[in-house]
Design an enzyme around this catalytic site. Sequence first.
Site, PDB file in Angstrom:
ATOM      1  N   GLU A 219       0.930  -1.087  -0.121  1.00 31.01           N
ATOM      2  CA  GLU A 219       0.374  -0.041  -0.073  1.00 31.01           C
ATOM      3  C   GLU A 219       0.903   1.157   0.431  1.00 31.01           C
ATOM      4  O   GLU A 219       0.433   2.367  -0.297  1.00 31.01           O
ATOM      5  CB  GLU A 219      -0.724   0.284   1.184  1.00 31.01           C
ATOM      6  CG  GLU A 219      -2.332  -1.007   0.976  1.00 31.01           C
ATOM      7  CD  GLU A 219      -2.526  -1.155   2.570  1.00 31.01           C
ATOM      8  OE1 GLU A 219      -4.443  -1.194   2.618  1.00 31.01           O
ATOM      9  OE2 GLU A 219      -2.768  -0.859   3.205  1.00 31.01           O
TER      10      GLU A 219
ATOM     11  N   ASP B 264     -11.671  -6.860  -2.881  1.00 33.11           N
ATOM     12  CA  ASP B 264     -11.902  -7.968  -2.945  1.00 33.11           C
ATOM     13  C   ASP B 264     -14.104  -7.329  -2.574  1.00 33.11           C
ATOM     14  O   ASP B 264     -14.210  -6.225  -2.949  1.00 33.11           O
ATOM     15  CB  ASP B 264     -11.748  -9.020  -1.964  1.00 33.11           C
ATOM     16  CG  ASP B 264     -11.883  -8.376  -0.801  1.00 33.11           C
ATOM     17  OD1 ASP B 264     -10.728  -7.720  -0.816  1.00 33.11           O
ATOM     18  OD2 ASP B 264     -13.033  -8.712  -0.094  1.00 33.11           O
TER      19      ASP B 264
ATOM     20  N   ILE C  57     -13.203 -10.098   6.164  1.00 33.12           N
ATOM     21  CA  ILE C  57     -14.102 -11.254   6.196  1.00 33.12           C
ATOM     22  C   ILE C  57     -14.311 -10.938   4.856  1.00 33.12           C
ATOM     23  O   ILE C  57     -14.273 -10.927   3.535  1.00 33.12           O
ATOM     24  CB  ILE C  57     -15.469  -9.967   6.353  1.00 33.12           C
ATOM     25  CG1 ILE C  57     -14.710  -8.822   7.935  1.00 33.12           C
ATOM     26  CG2 ILE C  57     -16.885 -10.008   5.677  1.00 33.12           C
ATOM     27  CD1 ILE C  57     -15.383  -9.869   8.670  1.00 33.12           C
TER      28      ILE C  57
ATOM     29  N   GLY D  28     -12.484  -4.571   1.069  1.00 32.94           N
ATOM     30  CA  GLY D  28     -13.160  -5.412   0.560  1.00 32.94           C
ATOM     31  C   GLY D  28     -15.349  -4.527   0.490  1.00 32.94           C
ATOM     32  O   GLY D  28     -14.929  -3.733   0.853  1.00 32.94           O
TER      33      GLY D  28
ATOM     34  N   MET E 286      -9.538  -2.939   7.947  1.00 32.73           N
ATOM     35  CA  MET E 286      -8.936  -3.693   8.920  1.00 32.73           C
ATOM     36  C   MET E 286      -8.513  -2.514   9.782  1.00 32.73           C
ATOM     37  O   MET E 286      -7.562  -2.524  11.172  1.00 32.73           O
ATOM     38  CB  MET E 286      -8.310  -4.807   9.281  1.00 32.73           C
ATOM     39  CG  MET E 286      -8.495  -6.118   8.468  1.00 32.73           C
ATOM     40  SD  MET E 286      -8.166  -6.987   8.521  1.00 32.73           S
ATOM     41  CE  MET E 286      -7.787  -7.736  10.046  1.00 32.73           C
ATOM     42  N   GLU E 287      -8.491  -0.925   9.047  1.00 35.23           N
ATOM     43  CA  GLU E 287      -7.583   0.164   9.874  1.00 35.23           C
ATOM     44  C   GLU E 287      -8.148   1.249  10.364  1.00 35.23           C
ATOM     45  O   GLU E 287      -7.089   2.292  11.367  1.00 35.23           O
ATOM     46  CB  GLU E 287      -5.959   0.442   9.910  1.00 35.23           C
ATOM     47  CG  GLU E 287      -5.213  -0.971   9.157  1.00 35.23           C
ATOM     48  CD  GLU E 287      -5.806  -1.892   7.931  1.00 35.23           C
ATOM     49  OE1 GLU E 287      -6.123  -1.638   7.486  1.00 35.23           O
ATOM     50  OE2 GLU E 287      -4.979  -2.789   8.341  1.00 35.23           O
TER      51      GLU E 287
END
Length: 232
Positions: free
Chosen positions: A12, A196, A152, A78, A172-173
């Site tokens: 990233e 995704d 997930i 996602g 997640m952040e």
Amino acid sequence: MKIAILGAMPEEIEPLLEKVNDVKKIEYAKNSYYEAKYAGADVVIAYSKIGCTFSALSAAMLIEHFKCDILLFSGVAGAINEALKIGDLIYASKLCKHDLDITAFGYPPGYVPEGKVFVEADQKLIEIAKKVAKKREIALKEGIIATGDQFIESPQIKEKIKKTFGADAIEMEGYSVALVCDALDVPFFILRAISDAADMDASFDFDRFLEKSAKISADFILEMVEEVGKIS
Ligand code: ADE
């Protein structure tokens, strides 16, 4: 004005490091931080490592140790909202933590006493992002981003998060970074490109599209740095 640019994974921030100048690597708090210049602005770039704990730590270090004035997050997410396709860019209007759960004690999902379910992003940075998108004719979506410490890959969990929080994308952040910035009164902006659909194919798609989507997000963030540099 010093601008922090944070990602979670090496992929990233690599597209950022390829484009900035005068890079100086600094080791601090068991992580690497890269001081650099871009379009006349001072930037500090880092990847935190995955998840809420590492990302909160890095955000705090960027602000308290490296003295950054604003924080831009770049990465992948996602999709929860079906309108979001792989490669689409979405920024958070506000963020929540979908796995923060003391509902057993009668509190709403995502809430703990003295906390808040949603943390809102900075309006001025959102306006700059919209301006950049318009000028460059880049499609940029706005939505609610849900953060948690799980990858997930389940339509059922995805549906639950959508129903509970009205979330459009999952990662997640974001919330943990937002919470640190909010606590320290540092304007922040969380940008994600979709990698995704958080469904059965998610881990496969993530591996396939991580680099491409990460670059889409990083390129946009650098365009924002140029604009932010102009007004500061
Ligand atoms: N980041 C990118 N895709 C994700 C997913 N499916 N779940 C959590 N974080 C993600």
